[in-house]
Write a protein that holds these residues in place. Structure first.
Motif: not given
Ligand code: SF4
Lengths: 379, 93
Positions: A349-359
């Protein structure tokens, strides 16, 4: 040069952890509460979870994950703009892989690609420029994002395009600057940070001096940290040492890569090509003055925002998602209502769940132990 | 995207455009070297340098002396593992 192995040596990690324990025993605040140390950079977040640094540290030290993942902090409307550009006839839209699966309000770039848009993942903006040379009949747009670390690379690519007289290349500029961001965090009332792990690779571009105000005006220590697990542990130790000794300084643990002085070539290119925007809209943090850059008028022909019309709409995040609070470090990823249920790496739902740098992605991938530990604490 | 990776410059491919070939864990790629070239350190002097490579650009020279100094601090903090130490000395010999 076997630096990578040396900075992962478990025996040295143990020794550092013992020293960290000793320092904590000396710090007065630790008797009442845990210390909050924020890693500003998403690269650190990644290391911390990948190597379980968080689970090694004593409970008296809490790592707060800051807004340093450049895709994660873009508001949803910006992703929609990318999709609109990608779907413009005649455009080849190029991007780093991390941005492909970030959800916009209707679709991600990956979904746009599946629907027929020409979206290509590249390793470097120079690869996008190469595409422009190969396809003179097409318009190549590069999705430029990131802090000062990536800014020189896009600026130098534009200067190269100019030198070669390439006209079918442009940049959708979403670069952000680190200093106003840290300032916004320091000014945020719902956040108490005792010290910062400074971003290693931003600092190799800007040097160590721009951080001085953090120590001088805000009385917080900052240690510029490398990205191996021992780098992070040593930087935590350096922060605690400052706190134990009542010092507030800007220190540099990562001096094998980060010099005191800024990188002159890199900054010269950045200053030539970019100027500060009056403000830039962030996911979770709202609008921050002077926190983004755009292309100067002299480079307008390389500016995708001027060359094409982008919708530039403000789109609110879905109600259920708490990306903003996670980005500010107010809640932990697993405290978000939809973490692991409605929001997973497969259905983000959010980018934080996608990016390798996302928390959120980092927690999801590597954080099981930590959540168990929390569970045991609560019981 | 902000991580970057260390690599060693093995050749200069186009001195006028400051392009060079960098070996990153046995993968070779042409990389822009503008940010690590200066009057004190011209492009010809770059071969053999270790650099931090980031999205197609060498962004910083990795300073071996500083790396060694950081490791020395780490060492002094705890007991030294003699065997690993011996290995490392051998690598540098
Ligand atoms: S779990 Fe998903 S919705 Fe919640 S903060 Fe993380 S990315 Fe955002």
């Amino acid at each position: 040069m076997k630096y990578v192995d040396e900075f992962r040596n478990p025996n040295k990690a143990k020794a550092l952890l013992r020293e960290i324990e000793k320092l904590i025993a000396r710090i007065e605040i630790c008797r009442h509460r845990s210390l909050s140390l924020m890693e500003v950079c998403g690269g650190h977040t990644h290391t911390i979870f990948k190597f379980g640094v968080e689970t090694m540290l004593p409970d008296a030290v809490e790592l707060v994950h800051g807004p340093g993942c450049p895709v994660c902090v873009l508001p949803m409307g910006r992703v929609d703009d990318c999709v609109a550009l990608a779907e413009t006839p005649g455009v080849i839209f190029t991007t780093f892989g991390d941005a492909m699966r970030v959800p916009g309000s209707k679709k991600s770039l990956l979904q746009a690609k599946a629907g027929g848009a020409d979206v290509r993942m590249v390793y470097s903006p120079l690869d996008a420029l190469k595409l422009a040379r190969l396809h003179p009949e097409k318009e190549i747009v590069f999705f430029g994002l990131g802090f000062e670390t990536t800014m020189p690379s896009t600026a130098l690519t534009i200067l190269q395009a100019e030198r070669e007289g390439i006209r079918n290349f442009s940049l959708f500029c979403n670069h952000i600057t680190i200093i106003p961001t840290i300032k916004a965090i320091l000014d945020s009332p719902d956040l108490q940070i005792d010290g910062f792990l400074g971003p290693g690779h931003v600092s190799m571009v800007i040097g160590t001096r721009p951080y001085r105000f953090i120590a001088e005006h805000y009385r917080r220590p900052l240690v510029i940290a490398g990205f191996e697990p021992l780098d992070v542990l040593q930087s935590v130790w350096m922060l605690l040492k400052q706190i134990a000794e009542g010092r507030c300084e800007i220190e540099n643990q990562y001096n094998r890569v980060v010099p005191e002085d800024a990188n002159r070539e890199a900054l010269a290119a950045v200053n030539l090509v970019y100027e500060l925007r009056e403000f830039f809209e962030w996911r979770g943090l709202g609008s921050i003055d002077h926190s983004g850059v755009r292309l100067r008028a002299a480079y307008a022909r390389y500016d995708a925002e001027r060359k094409f019309s982008v919708p530039a709409l403000r789109i609110a995040d879905p109600k259920s998602c708490q990306c903003g609070e996670v980005l500010k470090g107010v809640i932990k990823p697993w405290e978000c209502k939809v973490f692991g249920s409605a929001c997973t790496p497969e259905t983000p739902l959010g980018a934080l769940m996608v990016s390798s740098e996302g928390a959120c992605a980092a927690y999801y991938q590597f954080g099981a132990i930590r959540r168990q530990k929390q569970g045991t604490n609560a019981a | 995207m902000c991580l970057g990776i260390p690599g060693q410059i093995v050749a200069i491919s186009d001195p006028d455009s400051a392009l060079g070939i960098v070996d990153v864990s046995d993968v070779r790629r042409e990389i822009n070297l503008v940010c690590v070239v200066s009057d004190d350190h011209p492009i010809e002097a770059c071969v053999g340098d270790w650099v931090l490579v980031h999205v197609g650009f060498a962004m910083s020279r990795i300073d071996e002396r500083e790396a060694a100094a950081t490791l020395k601090i780490l060492e002094e903090l705890g007991e030294v593992d003699p065997e690993l130490d011996a290995m490392r000395m051998a690598d540098h010999a």
